[in-house]
Scaffold this active site. Structure first.
Site, PDB file in Angstrom:
ATOM      1  N   ASP A  93      -9.689   5.588 -22.263  1.00 23.22           N
ATOM      2  CA  ASP A  93      -8.923   6.666 -22.869  1.00 23.22           C
ATOM      3  C   ASP A  93      -9.555   6.977 -24.218  1.00 23.22           C
ATOM      4  O   ASP A  93     -10.418   6.241 -24.698  1.00 23.22           O
ATOM      5  CB  ASP A  93      -7.457   6.260 -23.007  1.00 23.22           C
ATOM      6  CG  ASP A  93      -7.246   5.299 -24.156  1.00 23.22           C
ATOM      7  OD1 ASP A  93      -7.941   4.270 -24.175  1.00 23.22           O
ATOM      8  OD2 ASP A  93      -6.424   5.595 -25.043  1.00 23.22           O
ATOM      9  N   ASP A 267      -2.669   6.283 -13.907  1.00 27.66           N
ATOM     10  CA  ASP A 267      -2.712   4.980 -14.570  1.00 27.66           C
ATOM     11  C   ASP A 267      -1.325   4.656 -15.111  1.00 27.66           C
ATOM     12  O   ASP A 267      -0.585   5.582 -15.491  1.00 27.66           O
ATOM     13  CB  ASP A 267      -3.711   4.991 -15.740  1.00 27.66           C
ATOM     14  CG  ASP A 267      -3.063   5.529 -17.025  1.00 27.66           C
ATOM     15  OD1 ASP A 267      -3.028   6.767 -17.173  1.00 27.66           O
ATOM     16  OD2 ASP A 267      -2.584   4.707 -17.838  1.00 27.66           O
ATOM     17  N   CYS A 305       4.284  -8.809   2.668  1.00 26.47           N
ATOM     18  CA  CYS A 305       3.192  -8.713   1.700  1.00 26.47           C
ATOM     19  C   CYS A 305       2.206  -9.859   1.904  1.00 26.47           C
ATOM     20  O   CYS A 305       2.595 -11.001   2.143  1.00 26.47           O
ATOM     21  CB  CYS A 305       3.757  -8.758   0.277  1.00 26.47           C
ATOM     22  SG  CYS A 305       2.499  -8.625  -1.002  1.00 26.47           S
ATOM     23  N   CYS A 307      -0.101 -10.792  -0.428  1.00 24.66           N
ATOM     24  CA  CYS A 307      -0.679 -11.267  -1.698  1.00 24.66           C
ATOM     25  C   CYS A 307      -0.424 -12.765  -1.846  1.00 24.66           C
ATOM     26  O   CYS A 307       0.441 -13.331  -1.169  1.00 24.66           O
ATOM     27  CB  CYS A 307      -0.060 -10.489  -2.874  1.00 24.66           C
ATOM     28  SG  CYS A 307       1.477 -11.190  -3.478  1.00 24.66           S
ATOM     29  N   CYS A 310       3.242 -13.918  -2.341  1.00 27.59           N
ATOM     30  CA  CYS A 310       4.121 -13.821  -1.160  1.00 27.59           C
ATOM     31  C   CYS A 310       3.688 -14.755  -0.041  1.00 27.59           C
ATOM     32  O   CYS A 310       4.507 -15.190   0.763  1.00 27.59           O
ATOM     33  CB  CYS A 310       4.155 -12.382  -0.647  1.00 27.59           C
ATOM     34  SG  CYS A 310       4.969 -11.276  -1.807  1.00 27.59           S
ATOM     35  N   HIS A 336       1.045  -9.749  -7.577  1.00 25.44           N
ATOM     36  CA  HIS A 336       1.862  -9.106  -6.534  1.00 25.44           C
ATOM     37  C   HIS A 336       2.042  -7.611  -6.815  1.00 25.44           C
ATOM     38  O   HIS A 336       1.864  -6.764  -5.936  1.00 25.44           O
ATOM     39  CB  HIS A 336       3.243  -9.771  -6.428  1.00 25.44           C
ATOM     40  CG  HIS A 336       4.190  -8.973  -5.572  1.00 25.44           C
ATOM     41  ND1 HIS A 336       4.143  -9.008  -4.191  1.00 25.44           N
ATOM     42  CD2 HIS A 336       5.130  -8.059  -5.896  1.00 25.44           C
ATOM     43  CE1 HIS A 336       5.037  -8.151  -3.703  1.00 25.44           C
ATOM     44  NE2 HIS A 336       5.648  -7.562  -4.714  1.00 25.44           N
TER      45      HIS A 336
HETATM   46  O1  LIG Z   1      -1.177  13.594 -22.950  1.00 23.58           O
HETATM   47  C1  LIG Z   1      -1.721  12.480 -22.932  1.00 23.58           C
HETATM   48  N1  LIG Z   1      -2.957  12.310 -23.476  1.00 23.58           N
HETATM   49  C2  LIG Z   1      -3.558  11.099 -23.498  1.00 23.58           C
HETATM   50  N2  LIG Z   1      -2.999   9.998 -22.997  1.00 23.58           N
HETATM   51  C3  LIG Z   1      -1.743  10.078 -22.444  1.00 23.58           C
HETATM   52  C4  LIG Z   1      -1.129   8.897 -21.957  1.00 23.58           C
HETATM   53  C5  LIG Z   1      -1.840   7.548 -21.994  1.00 23.58           C
HETATM   54  C6  LIG Z   1      -2.341   7.212 -20.594  1.00 23.58           C
HETATM   55  N3  LIG Z   1      -2.611   5.775 -20.467  1.00 23.58           N
HETATM   56  C7  LIG Z   1      -3.596   5.259 -21.379  1.00 23.58           C
HETATM   57  C8  LIG Z   1      -3.673   3.748 -21.304  1.00 23.58           C
HETATM   58  C9  LIG Z   1      -4.909   3.294 -22.027  1.00 23.58           C
HETATM   59  C10 LIG Z   1      -5.036   1.788 -21.984  1.00 23.58           C
HETATM   60  C11 LIG Z   1      -3.808   1.103 -22.539  1.00 23.58           C
HETATM   61  C12 LIG Z   1      -2.531   1.595 -21.899  1.00 23.58           C
HETATM   62  C13 LIG Z   1      -2.401   3.105 -21.883  1.00 23.58           C
HETATM   63  C14 LIG Z   1       0.161   8.986 -21.435  1.00 23.58           C
HETATM   64  N4  LIG Z   1       0.994   8.018 -20.969  1.00 23.58           N
HETATM   65  C15 LIG Z   1       2.136   8.651 -20.612  1.00 23.58           C
HETATM   66  N5  LIG Z   1       3.227   8.027 -20.130  1.00 23.58           N
HETATM   67  C16 LIG Z   1       3.296   6.570 -20.046  1.00 23.58           C
HETATM   68  C17 LIG Z   1       3.674   5.998 -21.366  1.00 23.58           C
HETATM   69  C18 LIG Z   1       3.240   4.818 -21.876  1.00 23.58           C
HETATM   70  C19 LIG Z   1       3.796   4.542 -23.139  1.00 23.58           C
HETATM   71  C20 LIG Z   1       4.647   5.505 -23.585  1.00 23.58           C
HETATM   72  S1  LIG Z   1       4.741   6.765 -22.434  1.00 23.58           S
HETATM   73  N6  LIG Z   1       2.067   9.976 -20.812  1.00 23.58           N
HETATM   74  C21 LIG Z   1       0.831  10.215 -21.343  1.00 23.58           C
HETATM   75  C22 LIG Z   1       0.227  11.385 -21.810  1.00 23.58           C
HETATM   76  C23 LIG Z   1      -1.066  11.311 -22.378  1.00 23.58           C
END
Ligand SMILES: O=c1[nH]cnc2c(CCNCC3CCCCC3)c3[nH]c(NCc4cccs4)nc3cc12
Length: 373
Positions: A93, A267, A305, A307, A310, A336
């Protein structure tokens, strides 16, 4: 192995697609669920165990790794794949989302974001250019543009300002990324819940040109109904021959609904994070293993399952090690849950390939009790 980045849709069923993303480090079967490897590890799992659950790709986390051990150190040590012993694709990310949710003393300007490290209070800056540099140092295969996730709710004017900033950052990300054969850069659509803004964002991203397109700004508290309303129109605004990545999703029923509406990649921290708290996802719903009703239960979590949890352990044992806060509790429930999420993705891919997605989805919903079981 291909030297290029390619996406081939092999079958469709309604708006749903199944296909393969080819990268120099291996293929990604879509629809795909990407486990989160926050600080260069999928917590409580060895990389070979993550692979054994069926994962083709992992998520790396720019925000954490830039602070500790730093991207420069990981680069000196051969890159993130070598560092964490995962030789298949990694998507990183941009760091932007986590700065807004984890860092202290943030200052957001046109340039980017400055912030204080939540680890040692040191000051840092993230800009589109610096984010591209960090992700290149990490060696990730799929790089995310630097964006701002528009908070929910936002009024139209606020959402527009945020989306337009993200689009200017998308262009700067594209220019800073340069031309890196075999590596991909994904743009991120914003526009909150406003259809016209989602369209403008999609058009701008298409004009800039990306290898894949993410839908951002969702799963941020709007609720499933509103998220699905946006997913009724947003995916189709993005190029159909490129992967569509819905960020941060989600619970199993969110995943199923997103795939039905044309999403290829997702993700979420849910399977790993909730595994550590004792929440087990099964085809019948969620089992909270900490509940006393499991303490004498000799049955596995889910007898269907395959895994290790399980196959080899009872609910009574999982209840015990969870209550005793034994390390194996996190290992077994994480394994799991990741196995269950990957099995769900395989079920979706097979159903789409065989043109029976509707039957798969109704069976998925019919089995599941609401609440804990
Ligand atoms: O617009 C966005 N732009 C960029 N990233 C977003 C993310 C993070 C996605 N997972 C990254 C991961 C990178 C590695 C570590 C973990 C995250 C989002 N996650 C969520 N909802 C789940 C949410 C998670 C927490 C609060 S809401 N909406 C999101 C919207 C955006």
């Amino acid at each position: 192995m291909t030297k290029k980045f390619n996406f081939d849709v092999t079958a469709t069923d309604g708006r749903a697609r199944t296909g393969v993303i080819s990268t120099p480090r291996g293929e990604i079967r879509t629809p795909a669920f990407m486990p989160v490897g926050t600080a260069a590890t999928v917590k409580a799992m060895l990389p070979e165990s993550v692979r054994a659950t069926g994962a083709d790709i992992l998520l790396g986390n720019t925000y954490h790794l830039m602070l500790r051990p730093t991207a420069e150190r990981i680069a000196r040590l051969g890159g993130l794949h070598r560092f964490m012993n995962w030789d298949r694709p990694i998507l990183t990310d941009s760091g932007g989302f986590q700065v807004m949710s984890l860092a202290g003393l943030r200052k957001l300007t046109e340039e980017g974001v400055t912030f204080k490290s939540h680890i040692d209070g040191s000051r840092h800056a993230l800009t589109p250019e610096r984010s591209m540099e960090i992700q290149a140092l990490l060696g990730s295969d799929i790089v995310m543009a630097f964006d701002e996730c528009t908070p929910f709710p936002s009024d139209e004017a606020t959402a527009r300002r945020s989306m337009e900033l993200s689009m200017r950052w998308a262009r700067r990300s594209r220019e800073a990324f340069g031309d890196r054969p075999g590596h991909a850069l994904f743009g991120i659509q914003q526009g909150s819940v406003y259809r016209d803004q989602r369209q403008e964002s999609a058009d701008k991203l298409r004009e800039i040109g990306f290898d894949g397109y993410a839908i951002g700004g969702l799963a941020v508290g709007e609720g499933q109904a509103t998220m699905f309303e946006v997913l009724e129109y947003a995916p189709a605004m993005l190029p159909e021959d490129r992967p569509r990545y819905l960020m941060g999703v989600g619970k199993p029923d969110d995943i199923v609904g997103a795939v039905e509406r044309g999403i290829d990649m997702m993700d979420c921290v849910l399977p790993s994070r909730s595994g550590r708290t004792g929440q087990a996802f099964t085809r019948f719903g969620v089992v909270n293993i900490r509940n006393a009703r499991h303490q004498d239960d000799p049955r596995p979590l889910d007898e269907h399952c395959t895994c290790p949890a399980c196959r080899n352990y009872s609910r009574a044992y999982l209840h015990h090690v969870n209550r005793a806060q034994e390390i194996i509790a996190s290992m077994l429930l994480t394994w799991h849950n990741l196995h269950y999420f990957q099995e769900l993705m395989q079920g979706l891919r097979d159903a789409i390939a065989e043109g029976r997605l509707a039957a798969f989805v109704s069976d998925f919903h019919a089995r599941r009790a609401e609440g804990d079981i």
